[in-house]
Design an enzyme around this catalytic site. Structure first.
Site, short mmCIF file in Angstrom:
data_model
loop_
_atom_site.label_atom_id
_atom_site.label_comp_id
_atom_site.label_asym_id
_atom_site.label_seq_id
_atom_site.Cartn_x
_atom_site.Cartn_y
_atom_site.Cartn_z
NE ARG A 1 2.26 41.41 12.35
CZ ARG A 1 1.12 42.14 12.59
NH1 ARG A 1 0.84 42.91 11.93
NH2 ARG A 1 0.29 41.98 13.76
CB THR B 1 -2.98 38.31 14.02
OG1 THR B 1 -2.91 36.99 14.49
CG2 THR B 1 -4.07 38.49 12.64
CB CYS B 2 1.90 36.15 15.96
SG CYS B 2 3.26 35.83 17.02
CG ASP B 3 2.75 42.35 17.30
OD1 ASP B 3 2.33 42.64 15.93
OD2 ASP B 3 2.60 42.95 18.20
#
Length: 106
Positions: A13, A8-10
């Site tokens: 990603r 979930t970490c931008d």
């Protein structure tokens, strides 16, 4: 190459998109293997702890005084991300220096 982080970490990603050959390991589900954690602590020391995270803010003051190794073993999401292991080298974060060292853009 392995990239340890949170799905979930931008930032994780972005790193994964720039490093498509990297194997992604979600530390929330599997944690960080003990030997990788030990090597990362030797390389980065207390910089491995993300003291700006929601997890850190949720710890009571007594817990925050714990050894980084114990904190990261109990709360893998306290680790700054991403932690990238490329052969015998380790990189922490996704700043310009890390991108350059890995030959990645973005």
């Amino acid at each position: 190459m392995r990239l340890y982080g949170l799905k979930t970490c931008d930032t994780c990603r972005k790193a994964l998109k720039a490093l498509p050959e990297a194997e992604f390991v979600d530390v929330r589900g599997t944690g960080v293997p003990a030997e990788v954690l030990e090597a990362a602590l030797q390389t980065f020391g207390e910089r491995l702890l993300n003291t700006r995270s929601t997890t850190w803010r949720g710890l009571d003051p007594a817990e925050r005084e714990g050894a980084p190794r114990d904190l990261l073993a109990a709360h893998p999401t306290l680790m700054k991300r991403p932690l990238i292991v490329a052969g015998d080298r380790m990189y922490l974060g996704w700043d310009a220096g890390v991108r350059t060292a890995l030959g990645a853009s973005g």
